[in-house]
Design a protein around this motif. Structure first.
Motif, short mmCIF file in Angstrom:
data_model
loop_
_atom_site.label_atom_id
_atom_site.label_comp_id
_atom_site.label_asym_id
_atom_site.label_seq_id
_atom_site.Cartn_x
_atom_site.Cartn_y
_atom_site.Cartn_z
N THR A 74 0.85 -1.20 0.00
CA THR A 74 0.00 0.00 0.00
C THR A 74 0.88 1.24 0.00
O THR A 74 2.08 1.18 0.29
CB THR A 74 -0.91 0.05 1.24
N ASP A 75 0.27 2.37 -0.27
CA ASP A 75 0.98 3.64 -0.23
C ASP A 75 1.35 4.04 1.21
O ASP A 75 2.20 4.90 1.42
CB ASP A 75 0.15 4.76 -0.87
N GLU A 76 0.68 3.44 2.18
CA GLU A 76 0.95 3.74 3.58
C GLU A 76 2.24 3.10 4.09
O GLU A 76 2.77 3.51 5.13
CB GLU A 76 -0.21 3.27 4.46
N THR A 81 9.93 3.46 8.51
CA THR A 81 9.16 3.22 9.73
C THR A 81 9.27 1.76 10.14
O THR A 81 9.46 1.44 11.33
CB THR A 81 7.69 3.62 9.52
N HIS A 82 9.17 0.87 9.16
CA HIS A 82 9.29 -0.56 9.43
C HIS A 82 10.66 -0.88 10.04
O HIS A 82 10.76 -1.59 11.06
CB HIS A 82 9.06 -1.33 8.13
N HIS A 85 10.82 0.43 13.69
CA HIS A 85 10.08 -0.40 14.64
C HIS A 85 10.80 -1.72 14.89
O HIS A 85 10.92 -2.16 16.05
CB HIS A 85 8.66 -0.67 14.13
N TRP A 86 11.28 -2.36 13.82
CA TRP A 86 11.95 -3.65 14.01
C TRP A 86 13.25 -3.48 14.79
O TRP A 86 13.54 -4.28 15.69
CB TRP A 86 12.23 -4.33 12.66
N SER A 87 14.03 -2.44 14.50
CA SER A 87 15.30 -2.26 15.21
C SER A 87 15.07 -1.92 16.68
O SER A 87 15.84 -2.35 17.54
CB SER A 87 16.17 -1.22 14.52
N GLU A 88 14.02 -1.18 16.98
CA GLU A 88 13.67 -0.92 18.38
C GLU A 88 13.32 -2.23 19.07
O GLU A 88 13.75 -2.48 20.20
CB GLU A 88 12.49 0.05 18.47
N LEU A 89 12.54 -3.07 18.42
CA LEU A 89 12.19 -4.38 18.95
C LEU A 89 13.45 -5.17 19.28
O LEU A 89 13.60 -5.69 20.38
CB LEU A 89 11.32 -5.15 17.94
N LYS A 90 14.34 -5.29 18.32
CA LYS A 90 15.55 -6.08 18.51
C LYS A 90 16.40 -5.52 19.64
O LYS A 90 16.89 -6.27 20.50
CB LYS A 90 16.35 -6.14 17.20
N GLY A 91 16.55 -4.22 19.68
CA GLY A 91 17.36 -3.60 20.72
C GLY A 91 16.80 -3.82 22.12
O GLY A 91 17.54 -4.20 23.04
N PHE A 92 15.52 -3.60 22.30
CA PHE A 92 14.92 -3.82 23.62
C PHE A 92 14.97 -5.29 24.00
O PHE A 92 15.20 -5.64 25.17
CB PHE A 92 13.48 -3.29 23.67
N ALA A 93 14.75 -6.19 23.05
CA ALA A 93 14.74 -7.62 23.34
C ALA A 93 16.13 -8.16 23.71
O ALA A 93 16.23 -9.21 24.35
CB ALA A 93 14.17 -8.40 22.16
#
Length: 158
Positions: A74-76, A81-82, A85-93
């Motif tokens: 989609t255009d969204e 952003t993806h 979000h994924w790098s924040e996930l990996k870092g916190f985990a």
């Protein structure tokens, strides 16, 4: 969301620090063995609240990454952003390995990072790869939910 179960990691951590500091401040001389045990209890509560906040944040970023994947084609959709979000996930985990009293057992930590992987699945992956990674992220979220005692509503809604 109004359906979430209330959590307050900040107050839990603060109160444990405050109570521990009060115990130290009010002691007359060196702490007794009983006071040291009580102080250890406050330490454990503060560390658990801190790690709970990290785990809740990782769950949040799983949900954000899943939301990003929902926008594939989609255009969204935004790769930036993806990736954020994924790098924040990996870092916190990655934080869970540093607490020797973590509710995230070593084998669960290894499983978690196997599910998260070393990079997000991107829109150019085939449908089976995207579906499999989605299932892996949901399994990772469930693993953290169970390890930290989060409610289903919070795990799905953060």
């Amino acid at each position: 969301s109004k359906d979430l179960d209330p959590t307050d990691f900040t107050t839990d951590a603060f109160m444990a620090f405050y109570q521990g500091r009060s115990l130290i401040n009010n002691a007359e001389g060196e702490l007794t063995q009983e006071q040291l045990i009580e102080l250890g209890t406050y330490r454990d509560v503060a560390v658990a609240a801190w790690e709970g906040a990290l785990a809740a944040t990782a769950v949040h970023y799983i949900n954000d990454t899943l939301g990003d994947m929902d926008k594939f084609g989609t255009d969204e959709y935004s790769v930036l952003t993806h990736a954020k979000h994924w790098s924040e996930l990996k870092g916190f985990a990655l934080a869970f390995q540093f607490n020797p009293r973590s509710p995230m057992a070593d084998n669960d930590f290894a499983t978690l990072h196997g599910l998260i992987g070393d990079a997000p699945v991107l829109p150019d992956a085939d449908d089976d790869e995207i579906a499999a990674y989605r299932e892996d992220l949901l399994a990772a979220r469930d693993l953290m939910r169970d390890a930290y005692g989060f409610s289903d509503a919070n795990a799905a809604g953060w």
